[in-house]
Scaffold this motif. Structure first.
Motif, PDB file in Angstrom:
ATOM      1  N   ALA A 148     -48.597 -44.329  24.548  1.00 30.99           N
ATOM      2  CA  ALA A 148     -47.333 -44.344  25.290  1.00 30.99           C
ATOM      3  C   ALA A 148     -47.487 -43.602  26.616  1.00 30.99           C
ATOM      4  O   ALA A 148     -46.944 -44.034  27.641  1.00 30.99           O
ATOM      5  CB  ALA A 148     -46.224 -43.704  24.449  1.00 30.99           C
ATOM      6  N   TYR A 149     -48.224 -42.514  26.593  1.00 31.21           N
ATOM      7  CA  TYR A 149     -48.475 -41.750  27.823  1.00 31.21           C
ATOM      8  C   TYR A 149     -49.277 -42.598  28.816  1.00 31.21           C
ATOM      9  O   TYR A 149     -48.947 -42.652  30.001  1.00 31.21           O
ATOM     10  CB  TYR A 149     -49.230 -40.467  27.497  1.00 31.21           C
ATOM     11  N   ALA A 150     -50.313 -43.256  28.325  1.00 37.68           N
ATOM     12  CA  ALA A 150     -51.167 -44.062  29.202  1.00 37.68           C
ATOM     13  C   ALA A 150     -50.387 -45.196  29.852  1.00 37.68           C
ATOM     14  O   ALA A 150     -50.600 -45.513  31.022  1.00 37.68           O
ATOM     15  CB  ALA A 150     -52.349 -44.627  28.411  1.00 37.68           C
ATOM     16  N   ARG A 151     -49.482 -45.804  29.094  1.00 37.26           N
ATOM     17  CA  ARG A 151     -48.721 -46.951  29.600  1.00 37.26           C
ATOM     18  C   ARG A 151     -47.351 -46.562  30.158  1.00 37.26           C
ATOM     19  O   ARG A 151     -46.614 -47.416  30.621  1.00 37.26           O
ATOM     20  CB  ARG A 151     -48.561 -47.987  28.485  1.00 37.26           C
ATOM     21  N   GLN A 152     -47.013 -45.263  30.038  1.00 36.91           N
ATOM     22  CA  GLN A 152     -45.691 -44.763  30.433  1.00 36.91           C
ATOM     23  C   GLN A 152     -44.600 -45.617  29.783  1.00 36.91           C
ATOM     24  O   GLN A 152     -43.661 -46.087  30.441  1.00 36.91           O
ATOM     25  CB  GLN A 152     -45.557 -44.734  31.960  1.00 36.91           C
ATOM     26  N   ASP A 153     -44.762 -45.781  28.474  1.00 37.27           N
ATOM     27  CA  ASP A 153     -43.903 -46.653  27.683  1.00 37.27           C
ATOM     28  C   ASP A 153     -42.840 -45.803  26.973  1.00 37.27           C
ATOM     29  O   ASP A 153     -43.135 -45.121  25.986  1.00 37.27           O
ATOM     30  CB  ASP A 153     -44.764 -47.408  26.666  1.00 37.27           C
ATOM     31  N   VAL A 154     -41.614 -45.852  27.466  1.00 33.58           N
ATOM     32  CA  VAL A 154     -40.531 -45.040  26.920  1.00 33.58           C
ATOM     33  C   VAL A 154     -40.171 -45.468  25.507  1.00 33.58           C
ATOM     34  O   VAL A 154     -39.942 -44.631  24.624  1.00 33.58           O
ATOM     35  CB  VAL A 154     -39.290 -45.120  27.836  1.00 33.58           C
ATOM     36  N   ASP A 155     -40.118 -46.770  25.268  1.00 34.32           N
ATOM     37  CA  ASP A 155     -39.761 -47.282  23.948  1.00 34.32           C
ATOM     38  C   ASP A 155     -40.758 -46.784  22.890  1.00 34.32           C
ATOM     39  O   ASP A 155     -40.365 -46.333  21.810  1.00 34.32           O
ATOM     40  CB  ASP A 155     -39.735 -48.812  23.975  1.00 34.32           C
ATOM     41  N   ALA A 156     -42.048 -46.848  23.207  1.00 34.01           N
ATOM     42  CA  ALA A 156     -43.080 -46.378  22.277  1.00 34.01           C
ATOM     43  C   ALA A 156     -42.972 -44.867  22.060  1.00 34.01           C
ATOM     44  O   ALA A 156     -43.167 -44.371  20.950  1.00 34.01           O
ATOM     45  CB  ALA A 156     -44.470 -46.732  22.808  1.00 34.01           C
ATOM     46  N   ALA A 157     -42.641 -44.153  23.123  1.00 36.19           N
ATOM     47  CA  ALA A 157     -42.496 -42.691  23.021  1.00 36.19           C
ATOM     48  C   ALA A 157     -41.340 -42.323  22.093  1.00 36.19           C
ATOM     49  O   ALA A 157     -41.449 -41.404  21.280  1.00 36.19           O
ATOM     50  CB  ALA A 157     -42.282 -42.088  24.404  1.00 36.19           C
ATOM     51  N   ILE A 158     -40.226 -43.056  22.213  1.00 35.67           N
ATOM     52  CA  ILE A 158     -39.073 -42.802  21.345  1.00 35.67           C
ATOM     53  C   ILE A 158     -39.436 -43.052  19.884  1.00 35.67           C
ATOM     54  O   ILE A 158     -39.032 -42.294  18.987  1.00 35.67           O
ATOM     55  CB  ILE A 158     -37.875 -43.672  21.771  1.00 35.67           C
ATOM     56  N   LYS A 159     -40.223 -44.081  19.622  1.00 35.01           N
ATOM     57  CA  LYS A 159     -40.637 -44.373  18.242  1.00 35.01           C
ATOM     58  C   LYS A 159     -41.451 -43.220  17.658  1.00 35.01           C
ATOM     59  O   LYS A 159     -41.311 -42.874  16.480  1.00 35.01           O
ATOM     60  CB  LYS A 159     -41.447 -45.675  18.205  1.00 35.01           C
TER      61      LYS A 159
END
Length: 239
Positions: A148-159
């Protein structure tokens, strides 16, 4: 004017390179930490003294990377004086590497518990299988939050932030079971306590992965979600 424009473009390009280098260093540190977790859990399950010692000796590499990245962040803050999203990136990096270093410390603790079991000539009983499930869960959390950090993916971070509840639940269930084992057979208290401390270290790894997930959200959305209701946060930032 043209010369000033070219100079500004050069400075901007150099700054982008520095930020990309910073991101890659964090991911390198994350990859090393993932290896430490996997090795520590394996050494515990197999009661592998040599493997445990290797994990303990390798912890200095994680610490060294934290120092290097922290110095890079200090230099960027001093020379570039970044604003807005660039400043959030540097702040998120500083916070992330602190949690990654602490995850490395927890992996080292697990390896030390494996070493204790080996020195006491104790085995890893199948009745400790709950720690294997907990270990698999928090390892996945760390992997997912780094992605999630690498892709700056908020949805994945919330999961990842949400999945810490499952880690806490598995930890509590495991603790109840381990306490029962100690009551049933007081002769094995020392052995079970080593597993208890390893389980505690795994639970803490889950907490640190959750923290990193929160930093990703802060980085991308500029919102500090600590101490906020996650359902409301999700509605707000993903709507």
């Amino acid at each position: 004017m043209m010369e000033n424009s070219n100079n500004s473009q050069h400075i901007s390009h150099k700054f982008d390179q520095e930020m990309e280098s910073l991101r890659n260093q964090v991911l390198k540190m994350g990859g090393l930490v993932e290896q430490q977790i996997a090795g520590a859990i394996e050494s515990l399950q197999s009661v592998n003294a040599a493997g445990a010692e290797e994990i303990i000796l390798r912890d200095h590499k994680v610490n060294a990377l934290e120092v290097t990245i922290d110095e890079s962040c200090t230099q960027i803050l001093a020379r570039r004086q970044p604003a807005a999203s660039d400043l959030r990136m540097v702040v998120a990096v500083i916070k992330t590497i602190t949690d990654l270093e602490r995850i490395g410390d927890e992996a080292e603790k697990i390896a030390k518990m494996a070493l204790n079991l080996a020195e006491d000539d104790a085995g890893f009983s199948s009745r400790y299988s709950g720690i294997t499930h907990l270990g698999d869960h928090v390892r996945q959390m760390v992997h997912d939050v780094l992605d999630a950090y690498a892709r700056q993916d908020v949805d994945a971070a919330i999961k990842v932030v949400r999945s810490d509840d499952k880690a806490d639940e598995e930890y509590q269930n495991l603790m109840r079971l381990l306490i029962t084992f100690m009551m049933e057979d007081p002769r094995r208290i020392s052995e079970v306590l080593d597993v208890v401390w390893a389980a505690r270290a795994l639970e803490r790894i889950g907490d640190h992965a959750k923290n990193i997930g929160e930093y990703v959200i802060y980085l991308v959305k500029g919102k500090d979600i600590r101490h906020l209701d996650l359902d409301e946060v999700e509605k707000d930032i993903l709507s």
